[in-house]
Write an enzyme that holds these catalytic residues in place. Structure first.
Site, PDB file in Angstrom:
ATOM      1  N   LEU A  33       0.902  -1.134  -0.306  1.00  0.00           N
ATOM      2  CA  LEU A  33      -0.328   0.024  -0.234  1.00  0.00           C
ATOM      3  C   LEU A  33       0.404   1.064   0.169  1.00  0.00           C
ATOM      4  O   LEU A  33       1.874   1.321   1.132  1.00  0.00           O
ATOM      5  CB  LEU A  33      -0.362   0.022   1.177  1.00  0.00           C
ATOM      6  CG  LEU A  33      -1.778  -1.467   0.840  1.00  0.00           C
ATOM      7  CD1 LEU A  33      -2.708  -0.703   2.664  1.00  0.00           C
ATOM      8  CD2 LEU A  33      -2.688  -1.377   0.013  1.00  0.00           C
ATOM      9  N   HIS A  34       0.647   2.271  -0.850  1.00  0.00           N
ATOM     10  CA  HIS A  34       1.270   3.650  -0.658  1.00  0.00           C
ATOM     11  C   HIS A  34      -0.304   4.673  -0.705  1.00  0.00           C
ATOM     12  O   HIS A  34      -1.560   4.545  -0.177  1.00  0.00           O
ATOM     13  CB  HIS A  34       1.549   3.620  -1.722  1.00  0.00           C
ATOM     14  CG  HIS A  34       1.280   3.470  -3.565  1.00  0.00           C
ATOM     15  ND1 HIS A  34      -0.218   4.175  -3.302  1.00  0.00           N
ATOM     16  CD2 HIS A  34       1.349   2.970  -4.374  1.00  0.00           C
ATOM     17  CE1 HIS A  34      -0.440   3.435  -4.766  1.00  0.00           C
ATOM     18  NE2 HIS A  34       0.141   3.110  -5.328  1.00  0.00           N
ATOM     19  N   HIS A  37      -3.632   4.276  -2.684  1.00  0.00           N
ATOM     20  CA  HIS A  37      -4.082   3.737  -1.825  1.00  0.00           C
ATOM     21  C   HIS A  37      -5.258   3.474  -0.512  1.00  0.00           C
ATOM     22  O   HIS A  37      -6.234   3.912  -0.830  1.00  0.00           O
ATOM     23  CB  HIS A  37      -3.616   2.301  -0.838  1.00  0.00           C
ATOM     24  CG  HIS A  37      -2.989   1.333  -2.121  1.00  0.00           C
ATOM     25  ND1 HIS A  37      -2.034   1.162  -2.636  1.00  0.00           N
ATOM     26  CD2 HIS A  37      -2.989   0.691  -3.408  1.00  0.00           C
ATOM     27  CE1 HIS A  37      -1.759   0.258  -3.869  1.00  0.00           C
ATOM     28  NE2 HIS A  37      -2.205  -0.098  -3.736  1.00  0.00           N
ATOM     29  N   ASP A 150      -5.097   4.936 -12.747  1.00  0.00           N
ATOM     30  CA  ASP A 150      -5.054   3.635 -13.777  1.00  0.00           C
ATOM     31  C   ASP A 150      -6.003   3.497 -14.111  1.00  0.00           C
ATOM     32  O   ASP A 150      -7.816   2.836 -14.597  1.00  0.00           O
ATOM     33  CB  ASP A 150      -4.994   1.648 -13.069  1.00  0.00           C
ATOM     34  CG  ASP A 150      -4.269   1.614 -12.654  1.00  0.00           C
ATOM     35  OD1 ASP A 150      -2.601   1.517 -13.202  1.00  0.00           O
ATOM     36  OD2 ASP A 150      -4.337   1.297 -10.856  1.00  0.00           O
ATOM     37  N   GLN A 153      -8.269   0.668 -16.794  1.00  0.00           N
ATOM     38  CA  GLN A 153      -8.506  -0.491 -15.987  1.00  0.00           C
ATOM     39  C   GLN A 153      -9.982   0.501 -15.159  1.00  0.00           C
ATOM     40  O   GLN A 153     -11.115  -0.387 -15.237  1.00  0.00           O
ATOM     41  CB  GLN A 153      -7.671  -0.432 -15.078  1.00  0.00           C
ATOM     42  CG  GLN A 153      -8.288  -1.211 -13.893  1.00  0.00           C
ATOM     43  CD  GLN A 153      -7.360  -1.629 -12.415  1.00  0.00           C
ATOM     44  OE1 GLN A 153      -6.363  -2.841 -13.059  1.00  0.00           O
ATOM     45  NE2 GLN A 153      -7.062  -1.417 -11.686  1.00  0.00           N
TER      46      GLN A 153
HETATM   47  O1  PAF Z   1      -5.325  -2.204  -8.959  1.00  0.00           O
HETATM   48  C1  PAF Z   1      -4.693  -3.246  -8.938  1.00  0.00           C
HETATM   49  O2  PAF Z   1      -4.188  -2.901  -7.911  1.00  0.00           O
HETATM   50  C2  PAF Z   1      -5.244  -3.947  -9.956  1.00  0.00           C
HETATM   51  O3  PAF Z   1      -5.337  -4.763 -10.947  1.00  0.00           O
HETATM   52  C3  PAF Z   1      -6.764  -5.110  -9.121  1.00  0.00           C
HETATM   53  C4  PAF Z   1      -8.551  -3.727  -9.783  1.00  0.00           C
HETATM   54  C5  PAF Z   1      -7.154  -4.914  -7.613  1.00  0.00           C
HETATM   55  C6  PAF Z   1      -7.262  -6.192  -9.720  1.00  0.00           C
HETATM   56  O4  PAF Z   1      -6.372  -7.177  -9.304  1.00  0.00           O
END
Ligand code: PAF
Length: 280
Positions: A33-34, A37, A150, A153
């Site tokens: 974690l940083h 997060h 991201d 994503q």
């Molecule tokens: O962004 C991330 O850390 C990962 O791609 C996730 C969303 C936890 C899925 O493994």
């Protein structure tokens, strides 16, 4: 704070929370974690009654030549940070329980998962959508939090949620940066001190692009030309791609508007870093 490993126990906790009408927030992570997060956790704390953070280094989103084995892990540090940020439950399952030997079902958001990040990292988004879909089914959150860093994503997950009718709100939180502008990422750990300085070229070129757009530049090709020439000047950097895209479907746009996003990915030495900037 509870640490839950078994899928069955996680389901039970969520079910109980729901019978009390508690709102469950999920922060999915691969650990290490940083601040990025932590900003998701703080927002989840603010919005929800129960905050679940998952820690799972998901093998299906790594290509065979990628860094799965050396991906940084430090559960003890994560546990302490999560607890002080107010996480209620860490869901920390074993790989063998998430991907049983006969596992054979995957989720893919077609087309969007083949461009940009998906072009270089072929099965990446299929792996991401599969694990996120599984976490949604196991934890049954009302809200899930993802970082804007991201961006592709997050856009793909939003599309998956819409297409597969998950009743979950997706919240995208702004990129958290170091003081000098480098976007926080677990992969920054791989950079030597010289590479760390070179990595600033990503943010510098995004800022330059932002400046041009503020000065009324509307043509993507002009902005991208400037970005490419800035990266070229940085000895340790190699551009993978830079583009200006529509923030929803990531298709390239030739004219910049308020729905555009500037995306950039560079290799700094051997480390691949991504960043982006929302055009406002
Ligand atoms: O962004 C991330 O850390 C990962 O791609 C996730 C969303 C936890 C899925 O493994």
């Amino acid at each position: 704070m509870k640490i839950i490993k078994a899928i069955k126990n996680m389901r039970q906790l969520s079910k109980k929370a729901k019978t009390h009408n508690n709102i469950i927030g999920l922060v999915p992570t691969m650990g290490y974690l940083h601040e990025g997060h932590l900003s998701l956790i703080h927002r989840a704390k603010n919005d929800c009654d129960v905050v679940v953070m998952s820690i799972f280094v998901n093998p299906t989103q790594f290509a065979p030549e990628e860094d799965l084995k050396k991906y940084p892990r430090d559960f003890d540090m994560d546990r302490k940070l999560a607890e002080s940020a107010g996480v209620d439950v860490i869901f920390y399952p074993d790989t063998k329980h998430i991907y049983t030997k006969d596992f054979s079902t995957f989720v893919s958001v077609e087309n969007m998962d083949k461009i940009w990040e998906g072009k270089t990292r072929l099965a990446h988004f299929k792996g991401v959508c599969t694990i996120v879909g599984k976490l949604f089914n196991i934890i049954d959150p009302d809200v899930a939090y993802f970082g804007q860093k991201d961006a592709q994503q997050t856009a793909i997950i939003k599309r998956m949620v819409k297409d597969l009718n998950f009743n979950i709100k997706i919240v995208a939180m702004p990129t958290v940066r170091e003081k000098d502008g480098l976007a926080m990422s677990s992969r920054n750990k791989y950079l030597s001190s010289e590479e760390r300085k070179a990595a600033l070229v990503l943010y510098r070129s995004l800022q330059e692009a932002e400046g041009m757009i503020k000065n009324r530049e509307k043509r993507s090709d002009n902005v991208l030309k400037r970005i490419r020439s800035m990266v070229k000047k940085e000895r340790l950097a190699r551009l993978d791609y830079a583009s200006i895209v529509n923030h929803k479907d990531f298709s390239s746009v030739s004219e910049i508007s308020k729905t555009s996003l500037i995306i950039i990915t560079c290799y700094i030495g051997k480390t691949r870093l991504i960043d982006n900037l929302v055009v406002v």
